[in-house]
Design an enzyme around this catalytic site. Structure first.
Site, PDB file in Angstrom:
ATOM      1  CG  HIS A  15      -2.293  -1.379   0.793  1.00  0.00           C
ATOM      2  ND1 HIS A  15      -2.629  -1.788   2.073  1.00  0.00           N
ATOM      3  CD2 HIS A  15      -2.948  -1.506  -0.178  1.00  0.00           C
ATOM      4  CE1 HIS A  15      -3.357  -2.475   2.302  1.00  0.00           C
ATOM      5  NE2 HIS A  15      -3.678  -2.071   0.222  1.00  0.00           N
ATOM      6  CG  HIS A  54      -6.767 -11.441  -7.267  1.00  0.00           C
ATOM      7  ND1 HIS A  54      -6.196 -10.840  -8.697  1.00  0.00           N
ATOM      8  CD2 HIS A  54      -7.226 -13.028  -7.386  1.00  0.00           C
ATOM      9  CE1 HIS A  54      -6.330 -12.251  -9.029  1.00  0.00           C
ATOM     10  NE2 HIS A  54      -6.914 -13.228  -8.877  1.00  0.00           N
ATOM     11  CB  SER A  97      -5.818  -2.690  -3.012  1.00  0.00           C
ATOM     12  OG  SER A  97      -4.890  -3.297  -2.160  1.00  0.00           O
ATOM     13  CD  GLU A 150     -11.985 -11.771  -4.151  1.00  0.00           C
ATOM     14  OE1 GLU A 150     -11.914 -12.556  -3.530  1.00  0.00           O
ATOM     15  OE2 GLU A 150     -10.915 -10.752  -3.904  1.00  0.00           O
ATOM     16  CG  ASP A 168     -10.198 -16.177 -13.423  1.00  0.00           C
ATOM     17  OD1 ASP A 168      -8.974 -15.279 -12.617  1.00  0.00           O
ATOM     18  OD2 ASP A 168      -9.591 -16.342 -13.808  1.00  0.00           O
ATOM     19  N   GLY A 169     -10.222 -12.419 -11.869  1.00  0.00           N
ATOM     20  CA  GLY A 169      -9.509 -10.858 -12.391  1.00  0.00           C
ATOM     21  C   GLY A 169      -8.509 -11.262 -13.479  1.00  0.00           C
ATOM     22  CG  ASP A 225      -3.411  -8.175  -4.275  1.00  0.00           C
ATOM     23  OD1 ASP A 225      -4.387  -7.499  -5.600  1.00  0.00           O
ATOM     24  OD2 ASP A 225      -4.077  -7.039  -3.483  1.00  0.00           O
TER      25      ASP A 225
END
Length: 319
Positions: free
Chosen positions: A19, A42, A126, A144, A172-173, A193
């Site tokens: 971050h 994610h 995030s 997500e 699904d990213g 991530d």
């Protein structure tokens, strides 16, 4: 594949690194008036209670954000040195900690914005950090797939009343996030991530970044990864570096280690695993301002978050 819950790890040393880098990168990108699209592959639950059951069970925030927010005290040993990772002599015990580096101070400023009464009962993930910094004409795309976290994310984002500025997608990213590239403004930051709870995530990160670069070569890509005793974890930054170099793109690689990765056995014969000892951030097309900011912040992270004498950091760049 859904055993990982970031709520257990919110505010730990890996979040401090991730971050701090995210905020410093966004601050630079938002200096231009043109709209920015941020894609989080994610997203997790988006917002976490550090006094709740999950974070309270793990206690990881105590070795991360809560340690940084604690009053300054005599500097612990060892004091890590510059990149590549190495250590410098111990400071006198009476010497107090130096003022925080700009990037680290800015990170704490953002966390404090979510805790107006002091402390850190709430930790922004995030998605909430990004929304907190974005302007009205910017966009945020959140992916997500975890069913519980996706429901929590939906509920948390609904409280913001952000309208069409934020899109939450239960998808699904890895497979879907590239559909937003390039954005209409042709300015984007992509944060990738995953949990890496299954080792195929490492290969999927590489495939995702390769496809994203084909679609939008000038985007900024930030990949977080754990540094653990697994070949794929050590191979990932090397392969990302090769990918960026072949594409003619600049890159930056930062790591933070807080303790040894060795498994130990106590006098009673019980085995103790260290948990996550280190993590890294790899960026393609990073802001030119990021490296000097991290050069000042990483030594302080390693010093103040050290859990044993193996604490260290590294910072490298190219292109």
């Amino acid at each position: 594949m859904f055993s990982y819950r970031h709520a257990f790890h919110a505010g730990n040393h890996a979040d401090v690194l991730k971050h701090t880098v995210l905020i410093a990168t966004l601050d630079h990108l938002l200096e231009k008036e043109a709209a920015l699209t941020v894609v989080d592959t994610h997203a997790g639950a988006g917002l976490y209670r550090l006094d709740g059951d999950y974070a309270g069970t793990s206690g990881e925030a105590a070795e991360g954000i809560l340690r940084l927010l604690a009053p300054a005290k005599a500097a612990p040993a060892p004091v890590p040195g510059a990149s590549p990772a190495r250590k410098t002599p111990k400071k006198p015990a009476a010497e107090t900690q130096a003022p925080l580096a700009d990037a680290l101070a800015r990170y704490l400023e953002v966390v404090r914005d979510f805790n107006p009464n002091g402390g850190a009962r709430v930790y922004p993930g995030s998605p909430f950090i990004v929304h907190h910094l974005l302007r009205e004409h910017d966009k945020l795309k959140l992916f997500e797939l975890h069913p519980t976290d996706a429901r929590t994310l939906d509920a948390n984002i609904a409280q913001l009343e952000a309208g069409r500025q934020i899109s939450v997608l239960r998808d699904d990213g890895f497979g879907s996030a590239t559909k937003f590239l390039p954005p209409p403004s042709r300015r984007a930051l992509v944060l990738c991530d995953p949990s890496y709870e299954i080792k195929s995530d490492y290969a999927r990160v590489l495939d995702f970044v390769a496809e994203a670069l084909k679609r939008f070569a000038t985007g900024t890509y930030a990949v977080w990864y754990p540094i653990i005793p697994r070949p794929e974890a050590h191979d990932l930054p090397r392969r990302l570096k090769t990918m960026a170099t072949k594409a003619g793109k600049s890159w930056l690689h930062a790591t933070l280690t807080v303790k040894s990765s060795k498994i130990t056995t106590d006098a009673a014969g019980a085995t103790h695993r260290p948990g996550l000892p280190a993590s890294g951030m790899f960026l393609i097309n990073p802001p030119y301002t990021l490296k000097p900011l991290l050069a000042a912040a990483l030594p302080q992270m390693a010093e103040r978050l050290a859990q044993d004498r193996n604490a260290a950091f590294s910072l490298d760049s190219g292109g």
